[in-house]
Design a protein around this motif. Structure first.
Motif, short mmCIF file in Angstrom:
data_model
loop_
_atom_site.label_atom_id
_atom_site.label_comp_id
_atom_site.label_asym_id
_atom_site.label_seq_id
_atom_site.Cartn_x
_atom_site.Cartn_y
_atom_site.Cartn_z
N ASP A 112 0.84 -1.19 0.00
CA ASP A 112 0.00 0.00 0.00
C ASP A 112 0.88 1.25 0.00
O ASP A 112 0.75 2.12 -0.86
N SER A 113 1.78 1.32 0.97
CA SER A 113 2.62 2.50 1.12
C SER A 113 3.67 2.22 2.20
O SER A 113 3.66 1.16 2.84
N LYS A 170 9.83 3.13 5.72
CA LYS A 170 10.53 2.48 6.84
C LYS A 170 9.96 1.09 7.09
O LYS A 170 10.68 0.14 7.38
N THR A 171 8.65 1.01 7.05
CA THR A 171 7.93 -0.26 7.10
C THR A 171 6.92 -0.28 5.96
O THR A 171 6.66 0.74 5.33
N ALA A 172 6.37 -1.45 5.70
CA ALA A 172 5.39 -1.58 4.62
C ALA A 172 3.99 -1.68 5.20
O ALA A 172 3.73 -2.51 6.07
N PHE A 173 3.10 -0.82 4.72
CA PHE A 173 1.69 -0.89 5.10
C PHE A 173 1.04 -1.86 4.13
O PHE A 173 1.06 -1.65 2.90
N THR A 174 0.47 -2.93 4.65
CA THR A 174 -0.01 -4.02 3.79
C THR A 174 -1.40 -4.47 4.19
O THR A 174 -1.93 -4.10 5.24
N ASP A 220 -0.30 10.51 -3.44
CA ASP A 220 0.68 11.35 -4.12
C ASP A 220 1.74 10.54 -4.87
O ASP A 220 2.33 11.01 -5.83
N GLN A 221 2.01 9.32 -4.41
CA GLN A 221 3.00 8.48 -5.08
C GLN A 221 2.37 7.73 -6.24
O GLN A 221 1.33 7.08 -6.08
#
Length: 338
Positions: free
Chosen positions: A222-223, A226-230, A280-281
């Motif tokens: 997802d985004s 530093k860590t991955a939001f999944t 935004d990405q």
């Protein structure tokens, strides 16, 4: 400025004889009920098929008649309303994450946009709605003065998309329930059945194509840097992944979304990375970040540059779900769709 709550005209009330005035007040106080009951009593005779009672996220509401001045907030709530042909009952909307589906655009363009994101409580009252339907729990943010209880006290009924208050994992059957419940509130159950039938036709077609397929190991990005939001195991996204012929590598995260480390992602070695497209990405920026992340260099999906993409608006509980399942299945198993 209007407050959205119609009050009796004081001069007219003062013209009533005192005994009649007192009787009127006592009669009104004895006719309590839900917000829908109060507004319904004031609007005319009974409507065929009503009253109906619907329980939603802990709130039980009785509707004496269909809402006539609805406001929809968030993409998936708005598109459920439009899919059911309820645009003439919608007087305001707000907070899209994506462009409205082309099939609904002409109807959507006739509805007033109250705010780019969430309207304030005061702005909502000024629109004089009798029903507010929100897609995310943030629609009814108590800190922003928009709690469901606050709306009820103002004589306005509310509904929250069922995914936002589900206990346990969200299933595909909850898409059906969401559509049917909204249709019940507006007195158009036959429209719900047409929608549900069409959505299941799409899902059944995917099932037929994927019969006997070996699921691929999939990680949702997802985004996050530093860590991955999944995607975890309790949201509709997890159910969609499984229906599209994949295994969500973080289905053991006991919520709809959660943060994991990139080292955890590497350990689970996904074959495919599904990118949620929003914000935004861009998708290309997200791909570049993942491809150059040292922690992921040995991951099969990175080595083979194997990505799938879905817009975030298609991964929440709403009418987009079946088409999104088909889109994901085509990306994961193109050989089955030739």
């Amino acid at each position: 400025m209007t407050t959205g709550i119609r009050s009796l005209s004081l001069p007219r009330r003062l013209r009533l004889p005192l005994p009649l005035l007192l009787a009127s007040v006592l009669l009104a106080s004895g006719c309590g009920g839900s917000a829908g009951e109060k507004s319904g009593d004031a609007e005319g005779p009974a409507v065929k098929g009503f009253p109906v009672t619907v329980s939603n996220c802990g709130v039980k509401t009785t509707y004496e008649r269909p809402p006539r001045r609805a406001v929809s907030l968030n993409q998936h709530a708005t598109e459920v309303m439009l899919a059911l042909g309820l645009e003439k009952s919608v007087i305001g909307t707000g907070y899209l994450d994506d462009a409205v589906l082309p099939a609904y655009r002409p109807a959507y363009d006739k509805i007033k946009v109250l705010a780019k994101e969430y309207p304030s409580y005061e702005a909502l009252l000024a629109a004089e709605p009798d029903f507010v339907y929100g897609g995310f729990a943030s629609t009814f943010d108590e800190k922003e003065g928009r709690s469901r209880d606050t709306f009820t006290k103002a004589g306005i009924n509310t509904r929250l998309n069922g995914e936002s208050c589900a206990s346990g994992a969200v299933t595909m059957s909850m898409v059906d329930k969401e559509i049917r419940d909204v249709a019940k509130v507006f007195g158009v159950p036959e429209r719900a059945e047409r929608q549900v039938k069409a959505l299941h036709t799409t899902l059944d077609g995917v099932d037929g194509r994927l019969d006997g397929v070996d699921p691929v190991k999939l990680f949702v990005y997802d985004s996050g840097d530093k860590t991955a939001f999944t995607a975890g195991g309790t949201g509709i996204g997890n159910a969609m992944i499984e229906r599209a012929g994949a295994t969500n590598l973080f289905a053991d995260v006991d919520k709809a979304f959660g943060d994991v480390s990139f080292e955890q992602v590497a350990d689970r070695a996904p074959d495919v990375i599904l990118i949620y497209d929003y914000g935004d990405q861009t998708v290309e920026q997200k791909k570049k970040f993942l491809l150059t992340n040292p922690a992921l260099r040995d991951v099969p999906a990175i080595k083979n540059e194997r990505f799938a993409v879905l817009p975030l608006s298609s991964t929440v509980l709403g009418v987009r779900v079946p088409a999104a399942v088909e889109s994901l299945a085509r990306q994961l198993h193109p050989e089955r769709f030739r």
